[in-house]
Design an enzyme around this catalytic site. Structure first.
Site, mmCIF file in Angstrom:
data_model
loop_
_atom_site.group_PDB
_atom_site.id
_atom_site.type_symbol
_atom_site.label_atom_id
_atom_site.label_comp_id
_atom_site.label_asym_id
_atom_site.label_seq_id
_atom_site.Cartn_x
_atom_site.Cartn_y
_atom_site.Cartn_z
ATOM 1 N N GLY A 235 33.104 44.190 41.126
ATOM 2 C CA GLY A 235 33.701 42.962 40.591
ATOM 3 C C GLY A 235 34.152 43.182 39.154
ATOM 4 O O GLY A 235 33.396 43.724 38.348
ATOM 5 N N ASP B 34 27.308 39.461 36.004
ATOM 6 C CA ASP B 34 26.005 39.052 36.559
ATOM 7 C C ASP B 34 24.816 39.302 35.626
ATOM 8 O O ASP B 34 23.765 38.693 35.802
ATOM 9 C CB ASP B 34 25.737 39.782 37.883
ATOM 10 C CG ASP B 34 26.767 39.454 38.948
ATOM 11 O OD1 ASP B 34 27.460 38.428 38.801
ATOM 12 O OD2 ASP B 34 26.886 40.226 39.915
ATOM 13 N N GLY C 278 28.985 47.669 37.942
ATOM 14 C CA GLY C 278 27.611 47.184 38.094
ATOM 15 C C GLY C 278 26.755 48.163 38.884
ATOM 16 O O GLY C 278 27.072 49.358 38.948
ATOM 17 N N ASP C 279 25.694 47.660 39.516
ATOM 18 C CA ASP C 279 24.741 48.584 40.155
ATOM 19 C C ASP C 279 25.348 49.384 41.305
ATOM 20 O O ASP C 279 25.051 50.572 41.463
ATOM 21 C CB ASP C 279 23.453 47.852 40.582
ATOM 22 C CG ASP C 279 23.709 46.707 41.540
ATOM 23 O OD1 ASP C 279 24.889 46.346 41.760
ATOM 24 O OD2 ASP C 279 22.730 46.165 42.079
ATOM 25 N N THR D 70 29.733 43.829 34.256
ATOM 26 C CA THR D 70 29.577 42.821 35.314
ATOM 27 C C THR D 70 29.193 41.490 34.673
ATOM 28 O O THR D 70 28.424 41.480 33.704
ATOM 29 C CB THR D 70 28.508 43.214 36.364
ATOM 30 O OG1 THR D 70 28.164 42.055 37.140
ATOM 31 C CG2 THR D 70 27.219 43.738 35.746
ATOM 32 N N HIS E 178 23.647 9.813 34.964
ATOM 33 C CA HIS E 178 24.333 10.959 35.585
ATOM 34 C C HIS E 178 23.521 12.220 35.312
ATOM 35 O O HIS E 178 22.658 12.231 34.427
ATOM 36 C CB HIS E 178 25.759 11.099 35.044
ATOM 37 C CG HIS E 178 25.801 11.522 33.615
ATOM 38 N ND1 HIS E 178 25.597 10.654 32.579
ATOM 39 C CD2 HIS E 178 26.002 12.746 33.055
ATOM 40 C CE1 HIS E 178 25.679 11.313 31.437
ATOM 41 N NE2 HIS E 178 25.921 12.577 31.694
ATOM 42 N N ALA F 260 38.211 51.922 24.577
ATOM 43 C CA ALA F 260 37.275 52.679 23.728
ATOM 44 C C ALA F 260 37.070 54.092 24.272
ATOM 45 O O ALA F 260 37.009 55.060 23.508
ATOM 46 C CB ALA F 260 35.944 51.938 23.645
ATOM 47 N N VAL G 231 36.949 31.929 38.770
ATOM 48 C CA VAL G 231 37.383 31.567 37.416
ATOM 49 C C VAL G 231 36.427 32.227 36.397
ATOM 50 O O VAL G 231 36.825 32.592 35.295
ATOM 51 C CB VAL G 231 37.453 30.023 37.278
ATOM 52 C CG1 VAL G 231 36.073 29.398 37.240
ATOM 53 C CG2 VAL G 231 38.235 29.610 36.058
ATOM 54 N N VAL H 292 39.182 55.847 26.264
ATOM 55 C CA VAL H 292 40.415 56.646 26.144
ATOM 56 C C VAL H 292 40.654 57.055 24.690
ATOM 57 O O VAL H 292 40.895 58.226 24.385
ATOM 58 C CB VAL H 292 41.625 55.858 26.716
ATOM 59 C CG1 VAL H 292 42.937 56.581 26.424
ATOM 60 C CG2 VAL H 292 41.450 55.647 28.216
ATOM 61 N N GLY I 292 23.453 22.298 28.538
ATOM 62 C CA GLY I 292 22.567 21.131 28.561
ATOM 63 C C GLY I 292 22.333 20.558 29.957
ATOM 64 O O GLY I 292 22.167 19.345 30.125
ATOM 65 N N ARG J 171 25.292 36.670 41.924
ATOM 66 C CA ARG J 171 24.680 37.344 43.076
ATOM 67 C C ARG J 171 23.204 36.958 43.160
ATOM 68 O O ARG J 171 22.911 35.777 43.163
ATOM 69 C CB ARG J 171 24.862 38.858 42.919
ATOM 70 C CG ARG J 171 25.066 39.582 44.211
ATOM 71 C CD ARG J 171 25.243 41.049 43.961
ATOM 72 N NE ARG J 171 26.595 41.357 43.536
ATOM 73 C CZ ARG J 171 27.560 41.701 44.362
ATOM 74 N NH1 ARG J 171 27.329 41.776 45.645
ATOM 75 N NH2 ARG J 171 28.767 41.983 43.914
ATOM 76 N N ARG K 38 35.889 47.493 45.949
ATOM 77 C CA ARG K 38 34.587 47.907 46.480
ATOM 78 C C ARG K 38 34.927 48.868 47.619
ATOM 79 O O ARG K 38 35.770 48.552 48.452
ATOM 80 C CB ARG K 38 33.816 46.701 47.014
ATOM 81 C CG ARG K 38 33.621 45.606 45.936
ATOM 82 C CD ARG K 38 32.660 44.542 46.417
ATOM 83 N NE ARG K 38 32.742 43.320 45.614
ATOM 84 C CZ ARG K 38 32.099 43.130 44.467
ATOM 85 N NH1 ARG K 38 31.343 44.076 43.969
ATOM 86 N NH2 ARG K 38 32.203 41.980 43.825
ATOM 87 N N ASP L 215 22.786 41.687 35.705
ATOM 88 C CA ASP L 215 21.676 41.947 36.627
ATOM 89 C C ASP L 215 21.119 43.366 36.528
ATOM 90 O O ASP L 215 20.406 43.809 37.423
ATOM 91 C CB ASP L 215 22.125 41.653 38.068
ATOM 92 C CG ASP L 215 23.347 42.477 38.472
ATOM 93 O OD1 ASP L 215 23.975 43.099 37.593
ATOM 94 O OD2 ASP L 215 23.675 42.476 39.671
HETATM 95 O O1 F6P Z 1 29.225 40.980 40.896
HETATM 96 C C1 F6P Z 1 30.152 40.092 40.376
HETATM 97 C C2 F6P Z 1 30.417 38.973 41.337
HETATM 98 O O2 F6P Z 1 31.360 38.113 40.748
HETATM 99 C C3 F6P Z 1 29.199 38.190 41.802
HETATM 100 O O3 F6P Z 1 28.750 37.272 40.847
HETATM 101 C C4 F6P Z 1 29.716 37.565 43.061
HETATM 102 O O4 F6P Z 1 28.664 37.272 43.958
HETATM 103 C C5 F6P Z 1 30.603 38.634 43.620
HETATM 104 O O5 F6P Z 1 30.968 39.473 42.535
HETATM 105 C C6 F6P Z 1 31.852 38.143 44.299
HETATM 106 O O6 F6P Z 1 32.519 39.246 44.801
HETATM 107 P P1 F6P Z 1 34.010 39.231 45.342
HETATM 108 O O7 F6P Z 1 34.943 39.139 44.179
HETATM 109 O O8 F6P Z 1 34.137 40.516 46.070
HETATM 110 O O9 F6P Z 1 34.135 38.031 46.221
#
Ligand code: F6P
Length: 319
Positions: free
Chosen positions: A11, A127, A102-103, A125, A215, A22, A250, A24, A185, A171, A72, A129
């Site tokens: 992602g 995330d 990411g991972d 990423t 609300h 940086a 977004v 390059v 908040g 994720r 991916r 994570d």
């Molecule tokens: O890992 C980044 C991320 O945006 C996650 O937060 C999300 O679950 C996933 O990728 C969405 O992946 P895709 O863009 O393949 O739908």
């Protein structure tokens, strides 16, 4: 003179371009040749490679997305796919690779290093994570995007006296939800690391209603479950007028924040310097405000600790 390859994978995240720049620029500064690999590991297998120069990365520090594109790639997970990838790297005389992602992307880099091909990972990423680093590139920009959305949803939530659920990416990691909920908040934050019963959430809503709150904003991390399903159960139990907003992709776009540009620049330069020192199978990151590097396998094996205290703090502040 070393020849460095660079790719972005998984992602995309705001700040990836600043990291590419940086890598390059610092590689050229140190006298290296650089090849950009398009569309991540997929583009590598498909030989989608071009040489990069100083102007290839001009005017990109402020741009979201990644000029190298991302994907991916299932094929790279196979030994066959990785062998093709190494052949392509050798064809261009590339001696080492920088992987921004990411991972999943780091797993790919670790497999390459097991094949004897030097690789360094830069964490990119939204995330946040990855346990070995305090922050990943893109995370803080995504927080800004989420709090901007929460602010807007809060306006209409207040006008209509509604309960609004805002589903946030991440994720299986709740960091983006937790910190954007704190900064926005939110009255309630629901995280995969701290599952709450529907009854518990409804009780809280009732308590705040009784003290006059008309609300409420619930930030829900996507890893918890289906936001519409959870929303339906809460609406049925409390009789609230409830709406669900799934922020979706977004959160992955936009111009990177100053923090992400700075982080990306620091990590990009450090990655190149590690490769020039003959290092391989490492990842760069930030710990207690210092740039660090670590063995990639060790980093991937680390378990992220849930920030219980910050979570408690959000409860204190939304009493
Ligand atoms: O890992 C980044 C991320 O945006 C996650 O937060 C999300 O679950 C996933 O990728 C969405 O992946 P895709 O863009 O393949 O739908």
């Amino acid at each position: 003179m070393k020849t460095i390859g660079i790719l972005t994978s998984g992602g995309d995240a705001p700040g990836m371009n600043a990291a590419i720049r940086a890598v390059v620029r610092s590689a050229i500064y140190y006298g290296c040749k650089v090849y950009g690999i398009n569309r991540g590991y997929k583009g590598l297998i498909e030989d989608d490679v071009q040489e990069m120069n100083l102007s290839s990365v001009g005017d990109i520090i402020h741009r979201g997305g990644t000029i190298l594109k991302s994907s991916r790639c299932e094929e790279f997970k196979t030994e066959e796919g990785r062998k093709i990838a190494v052949k392509v790297l050798k064809k261009y005389g590339i001696d080492c690779l920088v992987v921004i992602g990411g991972d999943g992307s780091f797993n790919g880099a670790s497999k390459l290093s097991e094949l004897g091909f030097p690789a360094i990972g830069i964490p990119g990423t939204i995330d946040n994570d990855l346990a070995y680093t305090d922050y990943t590139i893109g995370y803080f920009t995504a927080i800004e995007t989420v709090i901007d959305a929460i602010g807007k949803i809060r306006d209409t939530s207040s006008s209509h006296e509604r309960v609004n659920i805002v589903e946030v990416m991440g994720r299986h990691c709740g960091d983006l939800a937790l910190y954007s909920g704190l900064a926005g908040g939110a009255e309630t934050i629901i995280l995969p690391e701290h599952p709450e019963s529907i009854e518990g959430i409804c009780d809280r809503l009732e308590t705040t209603k009784k003290r006059g709150k008309k609300h409420s904003i619930i930030v829900l991390a996507e890893g918890v479950g289906n936001a519409h399903e959870i929303g339906k159960q809460i609406a049925e139990k409390t009789g609230s007028d409830l709406r669900v907003t799934i922020l979706g992709h977004v959160q992955r776009g936009g111009s990177p924040s100053a923090f992400d540009r700075i982080l990306a620049s620091k990590l990009g330069v450090r990655a190149v310097e590690l490769l020039l020192d003959g290092k391989s199978a490492r990842v760069v990151g930030v710990k207690d405000d210092k740039v660090i590097d670590m063995d990639i396998h060790e980093a991937l094996a680390m378990k992220k600790e849930f920030d219980k205290y910050t979570y408690k703090m959000t409860k204190i502040l939304s009493i």
